[in-house]
Design an enzyme around this catalytic site. Structure first.
Site, PDB file in Angstrom:
ATOM      1  N   PHE A   1      13.855   4.132   9.922  1.00  0.00           N
ATOM      2  CA  PHE A   1      12.922   4.044   9.787  1.00  0.00           C
ATOM      3  C   PHE A   1      12.071   5.009   9.422  1.00  0.00           C
ATOM      4  O   PHE A   1      11.637   5.775  10.244  1.00  0.00           O
ATOM      5  CB  PHE A   1      12.472   3.223  10.792  1.00  0.00           C
ATOM      6  CG  PHE A   1      11.340   1.972  10.284  1.00  0.00           C
ATOM      7  CD1 PHE A   1      11.237   0.992   9.191  1.00  0.00           C
ATOM      8  CD2 PHE A   1      10.118   2.544  10.225  1.00  0.00           C
ATOM      9  CE1 PHE A   1      10.666  -0.136   8.673  1.00  0.00           C
ATOM     10  CE2 PHE A   1       9.209   2.012   9.649  1.00  0.00           C
ATOM     11  CZ  PHE A   1       8.636   0.856   9.057  1.00  0.00           C
TER      12      PHE A   1
ATOM     13  N   LYS B   1       0.909  -1.366  -0.283  1.00  0.00           N
ATOM     14  CA  LYS B   1      -0.010  -0.380  -0.362  1.00  0.00           C
ATOM     15  C   LYS B   1       0.766   1.311   0.110  1.00  0.00           C
ATOM     16  O   LYS B   1       0.303   2.459   0.031  1.00  0.00           O
ATOM     17  CB  LYS B   1      -1.495   0.211   1.123  1.00  0.00           C
ATOM     18  CG  LYS B   1      -1.451  -1.178   1.572  1.00  0.00           C
ATOM     19  CD  LYS B   1      -2.926  -1.377   2.442  1.00  0.00           C
ATOM     20  CE  LYS B   1      -2.513  -2.190   3.108  1.00  0.00           C
ATOM     21  NZ  LYS B   1      -2.993  -2.584   4.597  1.00  0.00           N
ATOM     22  N   GLY B   2       2.366   0.829   0.374  1.00  0.00           N
ATOM     23  CA  GLY B   2       3.149   2.705   0.500  1.00  0.00           C
ATOM     24  C   GLY B   2       2.676   3.097  -0.942  1.00  0.00           C
ATOM     25  O   GLY B   2       3.271   4.623  -0.422  1.00  0.00           O
TER      26      GLY B   2
ATOM     27  N   ARG C   1       0.653   6.017   7.533  1.00  0.00           N
ATOM     28  CA  ARG C   1       0.286   6.576   6.077  1.00  0.00           C
ATOM     29  C   ARG C   1      -0.029   7.688   5.726  1.00  0.00           C
ATOM     30  O   ARG C   1      -0.002   8.540   4.452  1.00  0.00           O
ATOM     31  CB  ARG C   1       0.127   5.558   5.515  1.00  0.00           C
ATOM     32  CG  ARG C   1       0.376   3.796   5.747  1.00  0.00           C
ATOM     33  CD  ARG C   1      -0.452   3.152   4.358  1.00  0.00           C
ATOM     34  NE  ARG C   1       0.307   1.680   4.951  1.00  0.00           N
ATOM     35  CZ  ARG C   1       0.874   1.443   4.804  1.00  0.00           C
ATOM     36  NH1 ARG C   1       1.653   1.480   3.236  1.00  0.00           N
ATOM     37  NH2 ARG C   1       0.273  -0.394   4.718  1.00  0.00           N
TER      38      ARG C   1
ATOM     39  N   ASP D   1       6.891   3.018  -2.833  1.00  0.00           N
ATOM     40  CA  ASP D   1       7.603   4.464  -2.169  1.00  0.00           C
ATOM     41  C   ASP D   1       9.133   4.722  -1.768  1.00  0.00           C
ATOM     42  O   ASP D   1      10.058   5.597  -1.956  1.00  0.00           O
ATOM     43  CB  ASP D   1       6.257   4.028  -0.742  1.00  0.00           C
ATOM     44  CG  ASP D   1       7.277   2.032  -0.402  1.00  0.00           C
ATOM     45  OD1 ASP D   1       7.596   1.682  -0.651  1.00  0.00           O
ATOM     46  OD2 ASP D   1       6.341   2.310   0.713  1.00  0.00           O
TER      47      ASP D   1
ATOM     48  N   ASP E   1      14.444  -0.791  -0.354  1.00  0.00           N
ATOM     49  CA  ASP E   1      15.330  -1.000   1.355  1.00  0.00           C
ATOM     50  C   ASP E   1      16.540  -1.998   0.506  1.00  0.00           C
ATOM     51  O   ASP E   1      17.528  -2.245  -0.182  1.00  0.00           O
ATOM     52  CB  ASP E   1      14.591  -1.246   2.153  1.00  0.00           C
ATOM     53  CG  ASP E   1      15.481  -1.785   3.659  1.00  0.00           C
ATOM     54  OD1 ASP E   1      15.833  -0.534   4.041  1.00  0.00           O
ATOM     55  OD2 ASP E   1      14.998  -2.686   4.154  1.00  0.00           O
TER      56      ASP E   1
ATOM     57  N   LYS F   1      17.192   3.829  -0.325  1.00  0.00           N
ATOM     58  CA  LYS F   1      18.643   3.312   0.921  1.00  0.00           C
ATOM     59  C   LYS F   1      19.502   2.586  -0.044  1.00  0.00           C
ATOM     60  O   LYS F   1      19.235   1.904   0.339  1.00  0.00           O
ATOM     61  CB  LYS F   1      17.704   2.845   1.436  1.00  0.00           C
ATOM     62  CG  LYS F   1      16.592   3.470   3.117  1.00  0.00           C
ATOM     63  CD  LYS F   1      16.461   2.462   4.156  1.00  0.00           C
ATOM     64  CE  LYS F   1      14.978   3.637   5.099  1.00  0.00           C
ATOM     65  NZ  LYS F   1      14.913   2.404   6.671  1.00  0.00           N
TER      66      LYS F   1
HETATM   67  P1  IMP Z   1      12.806  -4.128   0.876  1.00  0.00           P
HETATM   68  O1  IMP Z   1      11.988  -5.659  -0.307  1.00  0.00           O
HETATM   69  O2  IMP Z   1      13.970  -4.607   1.940  1.00  0.00           O
HETATM   70  O3  IMP Z   1      13.607  -3.248  -0.811  1.00  0.00           O
HETATM   71  O4  IMP Z   1      11.617  -3.595   0.913  1.00  0.00           O
HETATM   72  C1  IMP Z   1      10.859  -2.761   0.554  1.00  0.00           C
HETATM   73  C2  IMP Z   1       9.174  -1.995   1.309  1.00  0.00           C
HETATM   74  O5  IMP Z   1       9.710  -2.282   2.449  1.00  0.00           O
HETATM   75  C3  IMP Z   1       9.133  -0.848   0.626  1.00  0.00           C
HETATM   76  O6  IMP Z   1       8.384  -0.818   0.058  1.00  0.00           O
HETATM   77  C4  IMP Z   1       8.126  -0.569   2.481  1.00  0.00           C
HETATM   78  O7  IMP Z   1       6.752  -1.084   2.599  1.00  0.00           O
HETATM   79  C5  IMP Z   1       8.895  -1.387   3.348  1.00  0.00           C
HETATM   80  N1  IMP Z   1      10.142  -0.507   3.456  1.00  0.00           N
HETATM   81  C6  IMP Z   1      11.451  -0.515   3.545  1.00  0.00           C
HETATM   82  N2  IMP Z   1      11.583   1.313   4.177  1.00  0.00           N
HETATM   83  C7  IMP Z   1      11.103   0.718   4.971  1.00  0.00           C
HETATM   84  C8  IMP Z   1      10.542   2.465   6.038  1.00  0.00           C
HETATM   85  O8  IMP Z   1      12.155   3.365   6.488  1.00  0.00           O
HETATM   86  N3  IMP Z   1       9.405   2.808   6.596  1.00  0.00           N
HETATM   87  C9  IMP Z   1       8.764   1.885   6.090  1.00  0.00           C
HETATM   88  N4  IMP Z   1       7.949   1.117   5.666  1.00  0.00           N
HETATM   89  C10 IMP Z   1      10.079   0.814   4.699  1.00  0.00           C
HETATM   90 MG    MG Z   2       5.926  -1.377   0.074  1.00  0.00          MG
END
Ligand code: IMP
Ligand code: MG
Length: 178
Positions: free
Chosen positions: A151, A42-43, A164, A99, A102, A130
């Protein structure tokens, strides 16, 4: 909610300026193409909703929902599709709207999943990036802001489904999730 935020990293005006700039770039780069924006629920909804207002070429939107996080603050490494695409994307030019990137695990999986549906092209736009946290290599076409490893919440980003609706992006106080 404001009392749970340690610091406002990006205010509404700064984000809006950037979103406008990104919308303009996309409109130029995708002129004459068959563009579909795919928001990752949903981000991405707040970013997506604002971004489309600044895209002035024809485009469609669709959404996917995946889970990888649970309620924690770091990835489980396992990605599951909760809602797949509604539209047929074969031959289309896809822009995945995220959004934040990470570890990159979610997008890596999504790229593979969507590529299997034979689009003409597939690229990524993310509001936040990030890079320090990356575990898998990801090619990102458009990035709004490179952010430090905190975070973050607001503008679509949540912690345990909250925050959100904040109009800015803030750093969550450590004591909220520790
Ligand atoms: P990844 O698969 O680790 O790249 O994660 C991506 C998803 O993790 C994003 O779409 C967010 O929903 C969540 N996420 C990663 N970092 C943050 C943060 O700092 N705050 C909130 N959600 C995060
Ligand atoms: Mg997300």
């Amino acid at each position: 909610m404001r009392e749970d935020i340690k610091e406002v990293l990006l205010d509404e005006e700064k984000i809006n300026e950037k979103v406008k700039e990104l919308g303009k770039k996309i409109s130029e780069d995708y002129k004459g193409k068959d563009l579909i924006l795919i928001g990752i629920l949903k981000g991405s909804v707040v970013f997506m909703g604002n971004l489309v207002k600044y895209i002035d070429i024809p485009c469609a939107i669709d959404f996917m929902s995946v889970s990888s996080y649970g309620n924690g603050t770091s990835t489980s490494g396992i990605v599951k599709v909760l809602k797949d695409l509604d539209s047929d994307v074969e031959g289309k030019d896809i822009l995945i709207v995220e959004d934040i990137i990470d570890s990159g695990v979610t997008l890596k999986y999504l790229m593979g999943h969507i590529s299997g549906k034979k689009p003409n092209s597939i690229e990524i736009i993310t509001l936040l990036n990030k890079p320090e946290r990356r575990r898998v290599e990801i090619n990102v076409k458009y990035t709004g802001f490179i952010v430090p490893d905190y975070f973050l919440v607001g503008y679509g980003l949540d912690y345990a489904e909250k925050y959100r609706n904040l109009p800015y992006i803030g750093i969550l106080k450590d004591e909220i999730y520790e």
